[in-house]
Enzyme design. Structure first.
Site, PDB file in Angstrom:
ATOM      1  N   ASN A 435       0.852  -1.201   0.000  1.00 15.56           N
ATOM      2  CA  ASN A 435       0.000   0.000   0.000  1.00 15.56           C
ATOM      3  C   ASN A 435       0.885   1.246   0.000  1.00 15.56           C
ATOM      4  O   ASN A 435       0.779   2.119   0.876  1.00 15.56           O
ATOM      5  CB  ASN A 435      -0.935  -0.012   1.208  1.00 15.56           C
ATOM      6  CG  ASN A 435      -2.197   0.801   0.967  1.00 15.56           C
ATOM      7  OD1 ASN A 435      -2.317   1.478  -0.050  1.00 15.56           O
ATOM      8  ND2 ASN A 435      -3.126   0.746   1.904  1.00 15.56           N
ATOM      9  N   HIS A 466      -8.640   3.735   8.032  1.00 11.62           N
ATOM     10  CA  HIS A 466      -9.188   2.473   7.535  1.00 11.62           C
ATOM     11  C   HIS A 466     -10.610   2.229   8.036  1.00 11.62           C
ATOM     12  O   HIS A 466     -11.418   1.645   7.321  1.00 11.62           O
ATOM     13  CB  HIS A 466      -8.293   1.308   7.965  1.00 11.62           C
ATOM     14  CG  HIS A 466      -7.092   1.116   7.093  1.00 11.62           C
ATOM     15  ND1 HIS A 466      -5.873   1.686   7.354  1.00 11.62           N
ATOM     16  CD2 HIS A 466      -6.929   0.414   5.932  1.00 11.62           C
ATOM     17  CE1 HIS A 466      -5.012   1.345   6.410  1.00 11.62           C
ATOM     18  NE2 HIS A 466      -5.624   0.576   5.539  1.00 11.62           N
TER      19      HIS A 466
END
Length: 580
Positions: A435, A466
């Protein structure tokens, strides 16, 4: 970057009388949660979940109902749990049809046995891929104006969002409009703070409302993925405008100076940057100056000038083609999809709370099986991120320069380096290649700017971005411990293994194995989501990594060179060193 996450209720419920016509009994789905995945891809199926692979004695046992101990997580109680149990008894076609987005692909969803929201996601990305080629060829900067390119990219992006998420897309548009209001009205000295708190606040409210108020028993569509990407872009642009207009040049690092935006964007530029069809669904985040250079046709030339193309052996300024890079990435996308459809379904995360795993398997078996299950959860990320990268490259965006062998590189927007992930010999190396664009965003808006506890606050921001599932916070708190412990170990012992090639190879092999197992242990709560299964897993593993990390931190000395330079050197400090 987001996907459907479902959680199981607890407590057995009495069976309801059946009103269906006589016939063979219908298989009920388990209520184990889906794995937190890249946008649109979920490690779940509308069919009944299969038993865990290779679970002696327990493999034949089906997970039916919503109250079994093998359910992975619980994200609510009372009415929410009741609603989930009712959904478990619904036929697969009904489950796959629950979406706020377009339903025109519902027949294809039923034919493939894949939830409709996932089908919509893949369809949009494939259409975006063809649109990107068309955009690069027929709307090239030499044939049309930047405003036309901005408008086309924005209109298609808005259509894709509405197609995938329906009325949920309103959240995305509201956030974009609010933050543009901040962009044009707030002072440059505060624009980054207001934008950050509004964007993160709105995202957090949406996370909470989706999970604890409008639970997954109502709709399966997860609109948080585009919202998370837009939040990254909003805050990135706000900080870069603040750097360009609100700070002195000598107080900026070299990178901040290079990316600083010295003129506030127009409304069309702002919409295009945030909502363009190439990245609105699955990302990745990118820099505003790079995007504007791409739209205006300066992107590849700017990168070639940065690497001094004449020294690379070119007699004239070349015109790199992304076709080869796109083909390679599409091949990797296909391989990832096949692995997702096979490996991921063979080793579901629910196996980690199976009675066999928790109570019967020995510690080494649990350790190895945990590694296998976590490996099986990766292909969906590889698929979504690599496909998103290919879409941007097909449009001509993502050129990063020329490598040492004179080859053109199209990895400016790459979100992962699969080879380096799978061969990582340190926790740091693993995180730097997983990521990537989100890690870069965290570094630029948090790690390099906060005055204290940068590592802890960066992990907290990452968890908050998140979502609000407890599993995320288990992962990031564990990750903080492991990161500090890994730095300490490396600074104390690595130099002993550099004296010979054999010792270095042995060191790399051992650290590779330790890193892969440590990552599997750390990220398990991230895919399990809830408290109960996380505690159950860690108890079955005797909290071994937590204990080892704490012992290392408490009893090993932290050597000076273990500290990583956090604050980047400013131009002012560089000039002072030159004078000295």
């Amino acid at each position: 970057m987001s996907a459907e996450r479902r959680a199981a209720g607890s407590g057995a419920r009495p069976a309801r009388p059946s009103h269906r016509a006589p016939g063979p009994p219908r298989q009920r789905r388990g209520c184990a949660p889906g794995v937190r995945a890249a946008p649109g891809l979920v490690a779940r199926s509308p069919r009944a979940r299969r038993p865990c692979a290779r679970a002696p004695g327990a493999a034949a046992r089906e997970r039916s109902g919503c109250g079994t101990r093998s359910g992975v997580a619980r994200a609510g109680a009372g009415a929410a749990a009741s609603r989930r149990c009712r959904m478990a008894a619904e036929p697969p076609s009904s489950l796959s049809y629950r979406t706020t987005g377009s339903t025109c692909l519902h027949p294809l969803s039923e034919l493939l046995g894949i939830p409709l929201d996932q089908v919509n996601f893949v369809a949009c990305q494939l259409f975006a891929l063809f649109a990107a080629f068309w955009f690069r060829i027929y709307l090239s900067p030499g044939k049309t104006s930047p405003d036309v390119r901005h408008a086309f990219a924005t209109i298609f992006g808005i259509y894709f969002v509405i197609f995938c998420f329906g009325w949920y897309s309103v959240h995305l548009f509201v956030l974009v409009l609010m933050c543009y209001g901040i962009m044009v009205t707030a002072s440059v000295s505060s624009i980054h703070r207001y934008s950050f708190f509004v964007a993160m606040g709105y995202l957090t409210i949406c996370h909470i409302s989706r999970i604890y108020i409008f639970h997954y028993g109502i709709l399966t569509t997860d609109f948080s993925g585009p919202l998370m990407i837009v939040t990254q872009k909003i805050t990135t642009l706000a900080f870069q405008v603040h750097d360009g207009l609100g700070r002195r040049a000598e107080d900026l690092s070299a990178e901040q100076h290079r990316l600083a935006v010295k003129v506030k964007p127009s409304f069309l530029q702002y919409l295009s940057y945030l909502l363009n069809f190439m990245s609105v669904i699955a990302g990745p985040c990118n820099n505003f100056k790079d995007y504007i250079a791409f739209i205006e046709g300066r992107h590849t030339h700017m990168k070639l000038l940065e690497v001094n193309w004449k020294q690379r052996g070119f007699q004239s300024l070349p015109e790199p083609s992304p076709t080869g890079a796109v083909i390679r990435k599409l091949y990797m996308t296909l391989v990832s999809l096949l692995l997702f459809l096979t490996l991921t379904k063979t080793f579901p995360v629910t196996c980690l709370v199976d009675d066999w795993f928790v109570h019967k398997a020995n510690f080494l078996t649990r350790l190895c099986y945990l590694y296998i299950v976590m490996q099986a959860s990766k292909p969906k990320y590889y698929f979504a991120w690599t496909l998103a990268d290919a879409v941007n490259n097909a449009a001509g965006f993502g050129f990063s320069g020329v490598d040492k062998n004179g080859n053109f590189c199209w990895d400016l927007l790459s979100n992962l380096n699969i080879w380096k992930i799978e061969t990582a010999t340190s926790f740091k190396m693993y995180l730097e290649n997983w990521n990537i664009q989100t890690a870069t965003w965290l570094k630029r808006v948090c790690y390099e700017r906060v005055p204290w506890y940068p590592t802890v606050l960066t992990f907290v921001l990452s968890a908050l971005w998140h979502g609000v599932y407890p599993g995320y916070y288990f992962t990031f708190l564990t990750g903080t411990l492991v990161t500090v412990a890994a730095r300490t170990m490396r600074s104390n012992y690595r130099h002993y293994f550099l004296s010979s090639k054999a010792l270095k190879v042995a060191y790399d092999v051992v650290t590779w194995a330790v890193t892969q197992l440590a990552v599997s242990y750390t990220v398990a709560p991230f895919v399990m989501l809830a408290v109960e299964p996380t505690i159950s897993l860690y108890k079955s593993m005797y909290f071994y990594l937590h204990i080892i990390s704490l012992l290392i931190i408490l009893f090993l000395p932290v050597k000076p060179h273990a500290h990583i330079q956090r604050q980047p050197q400013t131009l002012n400090s560089i000039n002072k060193k030159k004078k000295d």
